[in-house]
Design a protein around this motif. Sequence first.
Motif, mmCIF file in Angstrom:
data_model
loop_
_atom_site.group_PDB
_atom_site.id
_atom_site.type_symbol
_atom_site.label_atom_id
_atom_site.label_comp_id
_atom_site.label_asym_id
_atom_site.label_seq_id
_atom_site.Cartn_x
_atom_site.Cartn_y
_atom_site.Cartn_z
ATOM 1 N N PHE A 191 0.836 -1.213 0.000
ATOM 2 C CA PHE A 191 0.000 0.000 0.000
ATOM 3 C C PHE A 191 0.868 1.259 0.000
ATOM 4 O O PHE A 191 0.638 2.188 -0.787
ATOM 5 C CB PHE A 191 -0.916 -0.011 1.226
ATOM 6 C CG PHE A 191 -1.607 1.293 1.479
ATOM 7 C CD1 PHE A 191 -2.726 1.666 0.748
ATOM 8 C CD2 PHE A 191 -1.138 2.171 2.448
ATOM 9 C CE1 PHE A 191 -3.365 2.872 0.979
ATOM 10 C CE2 PHE A 191 -1.767 3.377 2.693
ATOM 11 C CZ PHE A 191 -2.888 3.733 1.956
ATOM 12 N N LYS A 192 1.866 1.296 0.867
ATOM 13 C CA LYS A 192 2.742 2.465 0.944
ATOM 14 C C LYS A 192 3.507 2.670 -0.356
ATOM 15 O O LYS A 192 3.664 3.799 -0.828
ATOM 16 C CB LYS A 192 3.728 2.310 2.113
ATOM 17 C CG LYS A 192 3.093 2.433 3.481
ATOM 18 C CD LYS A 192 4.136 2.266 4.574
ATOM 19 C CE LYS A 192 3.527 2.440 5.962
ATOM 20 N NZ LYS A 192 4.542 2.245 7.027
ATOM 21 N N LEU A 216 0.985 3.961 -3.055
ATOM 22 C CA LEU A 216 0.564 5.340 -2.812
ATOM 23 C C LEU A 216 1.698 6.304 -3.118
ATOM 24 O O LEU A 216 1.481 7.373 -3.715
ATOM 25 C CB LEU A 216 0.102 5.491 -1.356
ATOM 26 C CG LEU A 216 -0.494 6.854 -0.978
ATOM 27 C CD1 LEU A 216 -1.712 7.183 -1.846
ATOM 28 C CD2 LEU A 216 -0.876 6.881 0.498
ATOM 29 N N ALA A 255 -4.588 1.767 -2.191
ATOM 30 C CA ALA A 255 -3.739 2.913 -2.511
ATOM 31 C C ALA A 255 -4.447 3.875 -3.457
ATOM 32 O O ALA A 255 -4.411 5.100 -3.264
ATOM 33 C CB ALA A 255 -2.423 2.431 -3.121
#
Length: 262
Positions: free
Chosen positions: A8-9, A12, A99
Amino acid sequence: MNRILAIFKRELAAYFRSPIGYVLFAIYMAIGGLYFAFSVMQSFGSMVYEIGFLQSFLFIVIPILTMRVFSEERKNGTEVLLYTSPASTFEIVISKYAASLAMFLSMTAGTLIHMLLLLGFGGHIGIDTLGAYIAFIFLGASFIAIGVFASALTENQIIAAVISLIILFALTLMDAISNIVGDGIASLLSKIDVFNWFSDTQIDGVGSAITAGLNWINPNTRLDNYINGIFELSPIIFFVSLIAVFLFLTTRIIEKRRWSQR
């Protein structure tokens, strides 16, 4: 959970490692800001109008937002690294979807500045505004699931954007499409019914039933009551189900491709 958070990080951050994230955010805010300045502020109206205006652009914004989600991995050849990671296919899909959703929510949060300005100038903020935001977010979330699905189909980002744009545009025009299909089938039945087996009322009823059936899957009208400040559970169940269906289809596509890499 750690694997989901890590992907996810990364996803994003990818929006802001390239110009697309900044450009999309700027265009989104510019469109909303211009409408807010020349329409809402002129009459100190409700934010519901701006949200409705932005909703009409989702079929363009979402394809651009989601076109790179899986397509970029295939084009750059980095999908092999992703598919051979310890993360499951579901974790990969849900992380990438989350994300894109987070990016969309960040863009939507930018309109809260307009709400504060409206309050400062004595504008109206009521329960209808809250309902409009909830409807807008759920509609955007379902459109993102469709966009992620389209991105999983091809390695070409432009083609992925075009596929999702066609699907979302069709959903946006579902009212008109359902009427055309319903009237067309009713007209066809009346022409082939040479022995007058059906009455005009029955034929019209078939056309109306088909129109109603197509409108049932129209996401744009599912949350009309929310905009009027009437909160119901059934539209939320519909949108959650729609999101789940497209994420499941995306998972199956990625799972098939993942096993082919082994």
